[in-house]
Design an enzyme around this catalytic site. Structure first.
Site, PDB file in Angstrom:
ATOM      1  N   GLN A 127     -37.929   1.215 -15.278  1.00 50.90           N
ATOM      2  CA  GLN A 127     -36.909   0.980 -16.309  1.00 50.90           C
ATOM      3  C   GLN A 127     -36.107  -0.264 -15.929  1.00 50.90           C
ATOM      4  O   GLN A 127     -35.430  -0.270 -14.903  1.00 50.90           O
ATOM      5  CB  GLN A 127     -36.002   2.219 -16.347  1.00 50.90           C
ATOM      6  CG  GLN A 127     -34.820   2.121 -17.256  1.00 50.90           C
ATOM      7  CD  GLN A 127     -33.701   3.064 -16.825  1.00 50.90           C
ATOM      8  OE1 GLN A 127     -33.825   3.809 -15.869  1.00 50.90           O
ATOM      9  NE2 GLN A 127     -32.596   3.009 -17.524  1.00 50.90           N
ATOM     10  N   SER A 130     -30.607  -2.688 -15.689  1.00 50.66           N
ATOM     11  CA  SER A 130     -29.474  -3.241 -14.944  1.00 50.66           C
ATOM     12  C   SER A 130     -29.724  -4.672 -14.491  1.00 50.66           C
ATOM     13  O   SER A 130     -30.846  -5.048 -14.166  1.00 50.66           O
ATOM     14  CB  SER A 130     -29.189  -2.397 -13.702  1.00 50.66           C
ATOM     15  OG  SER A 130     -28.998  -1.061 -14.056  1.00 50.66           O
ATOM     16  N   SER A 162     -35.922   0.757  -9.813  1.00 52.65           N
ATOM     17  CA  SER A 162     -36.620   1.739  -8.971  1.00 52.65           C
ATOM     18  C   SER A 162     -38.113   1.675  -9.235  1.00 52.65           C
ATOM     19  O   SER A 162     -38.545   1.657 -10.398  1.00 52.65           O
ATOM     20  CB  SER A 162     -36.140   3.159  -9.282  1.00 52.65           C
ATOM     21  OG  SER A 162     -34.763   3.250  -9.103  1.00 52.65           O
ATOM     22  N   GLU A 245     -32.295  10.025 -19.148  1.00 55.40           N
ATOM     23  CA  GLU A 245     -32.004   9.772 -17.729  1.00 55.40           C
ATOM     24  C   GLU A 245     -30.966  10.760 -17.212  1.00 55.40           C
ATOM     25  O   GLU A 245     -31.117  11.355 -16.161  1.00 55.40           O
ATOM     26  CB  GLU A 245     -31.485   8.343 -17.548  1.00 55.40           C
ATOM     27  CG  GLU A 245     -31.068   8.055 -16.107  1.00 55.40           C
ATOM     28  CD  GLU A 245     -30.868   6.578 -15.820  1.00 55.40           C
ATOM     29  OE1 GLU A 245     -30.583   5.813 -16.770  1.00 55.40           O
ATOM     30  OE2 GLU A 245     -30.972   6.200 -14.647  1.00 55.40           O
ATOM     31  N   GLU A 368     -17.322   7.379 -12.101  1.00 52.67           N
ATOM     32  CA  GLU A 368     -16.234   7.008 -13.024  1.00 52.67           C
ATOM     33  C   GLU A 368     -16.728   7.001 -14.478  1.00 52.67           C
ATOM     34  O   GLU A 368     -16.035   7.456 -15.380  1.00 52.67           O
ATOM     35  CB  GLU A 368     -15.667   5.624 -12.667  1.00 52.67           C
ATOM     36  CG  GLU A 368     -14.849   5.577 -11.382  1.00 52.67           C
ATOM     37  CD  GLU A 368     -15.721   5.583 -10.121  1.00 52.67           C
ATOM     38  OE1 GLU A 368     -16.943   5.350 -10.232  1.00 52.67           O
ATOM     39  OE2 GLU A 368     -15.169   5.836  -9.031  1.00 52.67           O
TER      40      GLU A 368
END
Ligand SMILES: Cc1cc2nc3c(=O)[nH]c(=O)nc-3n(C[C@H](O)[C@H](O)[C@H](O)COP(=O)(O)OP(=O)(O)OC[C@H]3O[C@@H](n4cnc5c(N)ncnc54)[C@H](O)[C@@H]3O)c2cc1C
Length: 399
Positions: A127, A130, A162, A245, A368
């Site tokens: 995936q 990011s 990953s 996910e 967060e």
């Protein structure tokens, strides 16, 4: 509420357990995470065996090689498989997130070409969302795609991907229009990871492992036919991937209060008042999480989709994993720094998991971000201030 299996669920549990017993060994102690060549070959072989016996994806329709089973059967399969030493890691992202996105947004040709091969462990997916300046705020990504005839030309960089080093394909989120607000100018593609212009560079971790990578794209060409969803609809497509996910990473394994209590008994720490208080806290939180999971299971058994409250699981398990491992290492005093699996109690799983736990608190949404989701979407509190919501992407300030 009755949490026992119905007769049909009990029969499925037995069938699953018998199948697993035939092919795998029960877990004995916690095993450290592996990511080497032989682990990959073993994972591919196990995936093939599952697919051939219709245990690879319980809820997928039979036409895609699934079992056509219920969500409760998928939960039961997950519970049973977790009892065994099953090498599932390399397929979690592909089958848990990428292929469901291909099924939801791909053409019939895509589904014919990719689904079976992934299911049978022949092809692995990653995936690619990011970037160095776009993680929590993934819609702020900069990798761009420019249309050239029937193809798109990709340039940019992804990070923390990953499994990119052993993946055959990936789902790639890129910016196709910088003149509109950030969420509206994105598009999703399928990318062949083995083609020229795709460069995978490893990131070596503190644990000694190598699980994720930087991925550079230099003039990589993708045919328009490998687009998932409409041009500019990439955010909508990505939300489907991200929802999968968060469901997938909810219950990651690692030592729990039971393992540290067993260790404390052998180490003679059970009389320590401070330790006993911590143990009580971990136990209470684990029971709360167990009951929250029962709520999710109840929703599934009624045919409902679990909601944003599912984010609670990762916050609890990841933080406790870090805390429990830290306490175990402290108990071992200066021996706690030894990471060799054959020299330390519980195969050094406290040491191995201590290295992994901070990553778990970040992957699939940081603590967060998950707390924001719970605040806004579970508790109904006011939204965070979002100043860039209506601003064109190329007018946004970036550092
Ligand atoms: C083990 C692991 C595997 C991963 N695998 C993949 C993968 O396969 N593919 C992929 O695309 N990505 C992957 N990632 C990347 C992951 O999705 C990002 O690391 C994550 O989304 C956080 O982004 P960031 O690292 O850029 O941190 P940032 O978003 O820069 O966050 C930095 C800090 O700021 C806080 N913060 C940010 N925004 C807010 C806010 N609005 N309110 C409050 N606090 C905020 C964060 O909580 C964090 O503490 C992986 C990460 C890890 C650790």
């Amino acid at each position: 509420m009755d949490f026992n299996d119905t007769p049909a669920e009990a029969a499925f549990r037995k069938e699953a357990h018998d199948f697993l017993s035939k092919h795998l060994e029960l877990k004995s102690g916690a095993k450290p995470r592996q990511a080497n060549e032989s682990a990959l070959a073993r994972a591919k072989a196990w995936q093939k065996t599952k697919a051939e016996n219709k245990f690879a994806q319980i809820t997928w329709p039979k036409e895609w090689g699934g079992r056509g089973g219920t969500s409760m059967e998928a939960v039961i399969w997950g519970q049973e498989e977790a009892k065994f030493d099953a090498p599932t890691g390399p397929f979690a992202i592909g089958l848990g997130m990428c292929i469901p996105t291909v099924i939801a947004f791909g053409s019939d040709e895509h589904k014919k070409r990719y689904v079976q091969k992934a299911l049978h462990g022949e092809e692995i997916w990653c995936q690619l969302f990011s970037e160095p300046s776009a993680g929590s705020d993934v819609a702020g990504l900069k990798t761009k795609a420019v249309k050239d005839g029937d193809e798109w030309v990709i340039n940019g960089q992804k990070v923390w991907t990953s499994g990119a080093h052993y993946s055959d394909f990936g789902i790639l989120l890129v910016r196709t229009n910088p003149k509109v607000p950030k969420h509206k100018g994105l598009t999703m593609f399928i990318v062949n990871m083995k083609q020229p212009g795709v460069e995978v560079r490893p990131i070596h971790q503190a644990s000694g492992g190598r699980e994720f990578n930087e991925v550079y794209f230099t003039d990589v060409r993708i045919p328009d036919s490998d687009r998932l969803g409409a041009v500019g609809d990439g955010w909508k497509v990505a939300l489907v991937t991200l929802m999968n996910e968060r469901l997938a990473v909810g219950g990651s394994p690692g030592p729990d209060w039971g393992e540290i209590m067993d260790y404390a008994k052998t180490a003679g720490t059970m009389d320590d008042q401070a330790f006993r208080e911590k143990l009580a806290d971990w136990y209470v939180a684990a029971q709360g999480y167990k009951l929250t999971k029962f709520r999710t299971q109840t929703a599934l058994s009624r045919g409902q989709t679990p909601g944003p409250e599912n984010s609670i699981g990762k916050i609890i398990t990841a933080n406790h994993l870090q805390d429990i491992c830290n306490s175990a290492i402290e108990m071992q005093d200066h021996y706690g720094i030894i990471t060799e699996t054959d020299r330390m109690p519980a195969d050094a799983i406290f040491q191995q998991s201590f290295m992994w736990a901070p990553g778990l608190r970040i992957a699939g949404g940081t603590d967060e971000i998950l707390k924001n989701i719970i605040a806004e979407r579970v508790l109904g509190l006011p939204q965070d201030v979002r100043v860039d919501k209506d601003l064109a992407f190329d007018e946004m300030k970036s550092g």
